[in-house]
Design a protein around this motif. Sequence first.
Motif, short mmCIF file in Angstrom:
data_model
loop_
_atom_site.label_atom_id
_atom_site.label_comp_id
_atom_site.label_asym_id
_atom_site.label_seq_id
_atom_site.Cartn_x
_atom_site.Cartn_y
_atom_site.Cartn_z
N GLU A 196 63.54 23.52 81.55
CA GLU A 196 63.69 24.22 80.27
C GLU A 196 65.10 24.05 79.70
O GLU A 196 65.32 24.15 78.49
N MET A 197 66.07 23.77 80.58
CA MET A 197 67.44 23.54 80.12
C MET A 197 67.56 22.27 79.27
O MET A 197 68.55 22.08 78.57
N GLY A 198 66.55 21.43 79.32
CA GLY A 198 66.55 20.23 78.49
C GLY A 198 66.64 20.55 77.00
O GLY A 198 67.13 19.74 76.21
N ALA A 199 66.19 21.75 76.62
CA ALA A 199 66.31 22.15 75.22
C ALA A 199 67.78 22.27 74.80
O ALA A 199 68.13 22.03 73.65
N TRP A 200 68.64 22.64 75.73
CA TRP A 200 70.08 22.68 75.47
C TRP A 200 70.59 21.27 75.20
O TRP A 200 71.35 21.04 74.25
N LEU A 201 70.17 20.31 76.03
CA LEU A 201 70.56 18.92 75.83
C LEU A 201 70.07 18.42 74.48
O LEU A 201 70.80 17.77 73.73
N PHE A 202 68.81 18.73 74.14
CA PHE A 202 68.26 18.34 72.85
C PHE A 202 69.09 18.94 71.71
O PHE A 202 69.34 18.29 70.70
N HIS A 203 69.52 20.19 71.87
CA HIS A 203 70.35 20.86 70.86
C HIS A 203 71.62 20.03 70.60
O HIS A 203 71.96 19.76 69.45
N ILE A 204 72.30 19.65 71.67
CA ILE A 204 73.54 18.87 71.52
C ILE A 204 73.25 17.54 70.83
O ILE A 204 73.94 17.15 69.88
N LEU A 205 72.21 16.85 71.28
CA LEU A 205 71.91 15.53 70.72
C LEU A 205 71.53 15.60 69.25
O LEU A 205 71.89 14.72 68.47
N ILE A 206 70.81 16.65 68.85
CA ILE A 206 70.41 16.76 67.45
C ILE A 206 71.58 17.21 66.57
O ILE A 206 71.62 16.92 65.38
N ASP A 207 72.53 17.93 67.16
CA ASP A 207 73.70 18.36 66.39
C ASP A 207 74.66 17.21 66.07
O ASP A 207 75.37 17.26 65.07
N ILE A 208 74.70 16.20 66.91
CA ILE A 208 75.64 15.09 66.69
C ILE A 208 75.47 14.48 65.29
O ILE A 208 76.45 14.39 64.54
N PRO A 209 74.26 14.09 64.88
CA PRO A 209 74.15 13.49 63.53
C PRO A 209 74.00 14.51 62.40
O PRO A 209 74.06 14.14 61.24
N THR A 210 73.80 15.80 62.73
CA THR A 210 73.54 16.77 61.65
C THR A 210 74.71 17.72 61.40
O THR A 210 74.53 18.76 60.80
N HIS A 211 75.89 17.33 61.84
CA HIS A 211 77.11 18.09 61.53
C HIS A 211 78.16 17.13 60.98
O HIS A 211 78.23 15.98 61.40
N THR A 212 78.96 17.65 60.07
CA THR A 212 80.02 16.84 59.47
C THR A 212 81.38 17.32 59.96
O THR A 212 81.50 18.37 60.59
N TYR A 213 82.41 16.57 59.62
CA TYR A 213 83.77 17.00 59.96
C TYR A 213 84.11 18.33 59.29
O TYR A 213 84.93 19.07 59.77
N GLN A 214 83.47 18.63 58.16
CA GLN A 214 83.78 19.85 57.43
C GLN A 214 83.21 21.11 58.09
O GLN A 214 83.69 22.20 57.85
N PHE A 215 82.17 20.97 58.93
CA PHE A 215 81.57 22.16 59.52
C PHE A 215 81.13 21.88 60.95
O PHE A 215 80.05 21.35 61.19
N TYR A 216 81.99 22.20 61.88
CA TYR A 216 81.71 22.11 63.31
C TYR A 216 81.10 20.78 63.74
O TYR A 216 79.96 20.73 64.19
N PRO A 217 81.89 19.71 63.67
CA PRO A 217 81.40 18.46 64.25
C PRO A 217 81.20 18.65 65.75
O PRO A 217 81.94 19.41 66.39
N THR A 218 80.22 18.01 66.31
CA THR A 218 79.83 18.25 67.70
C THR A 218 80.76 17.54 68.68
O THR A 218 80.82 16.31 68.69
N PRO A 219 81.46 18.31 69.53
CA PRO A 219 82.39 17.72 70.51
C PRO A 219 81.65 17.30 71.78
O PRO A 219 81.93 17.79 72.87
N PHE A 220 80.70 16.38 71.64
CA PHE A 220 79.78 16.05 72.72
C PHE A 220 80.45 15.41 73.93
O PHE A 220 79.90 15.43 75.02
N LEU A 221 81.64 14.84 73.78
CA LEU A 221 82.34 14.24 74.91
C LEU A 221 83.47 15.11 75.45
O LEU A 221 84.24 14.68 76.31
N TRP A 222 83.59 16.32 74.94
CA TRP A 222 84.63 17.24 75.41
C TRP A 222 84.40 17.54 76.88
O TRP A 222 83.25 17.66 77.30
N PRO A 223 85.36 17.65 77.73
CA PRO A 223 86.81 17.64 77.56
C PRO A 223 87.45 16.27 77.73
O PRO A 223 88.66 16.15 77.74
N PHE A 224 86.62 15.22 77.87
CA PHE A 224 87.15 13.89 78.14
C PHE A 224 87.65 13.17 76.90
O PHE A 224 88.49 12.28 77.00
#
Length: 178
Positions: free
Chosen positions: A113-141
């Motif tokens: 069920e935690m896969g929904a969290w992963l899906f959340h991150i992956l779908i946020d990457i293309p649906t956020h802009t620099y102006q409003f919470y771009p997704t830091p998917f590679l953080w902290p690296f």
Amino acid sequence: MDVFSHGLWSGAIYKAINRRAKNPLNIRLSVLFGVFPDIFSFIPLFSWMFLKLILGEFNFSDFPKIEEVEPAQRDTFFIFTLTNILYSLSHSLAMFLIIFCLAYLIFKRPIWEMGAWLFHILIDIPTHTYQFYPTPFLWPFSDIKLSGFSWATPWFLILNYSAIIFIYFCLYYFKNKE
């Protein structure tokens, strides 16, 4: 993507998975994990705003304008700094993987069920802009963030919710066909 869409998509995906699964997955838990990154990130901010509202200290003019927010202005208030930290934690693929592995070690099985969290991150990457919470998917690296399109764009909202309605209709229709 907005938090409601994340929950609805998570529910739809896990309903579809359960149609074929020998051991059904918990749809409510998947919806919880689907909305978790945003709830975790923004509850302190909304709580702070609610407290300010109750105390009569809330003033919209104190907040920076959206176009001024990225990157420096957001840290004007401590609450924005906290929100950014929590957002980075909950929208990081590395943090997801660490928590997923910890859950595996604790429960001696993967919590799918935690896969929904992963899906959340992956779908946020293309649906956020620099102006409003771009997704830091590679953080902290890495601080790399992609500027996609805004999920709040009318054409995308219409497309997204139309797709959600269509998927739920199909799930309902084909469930009743069996």
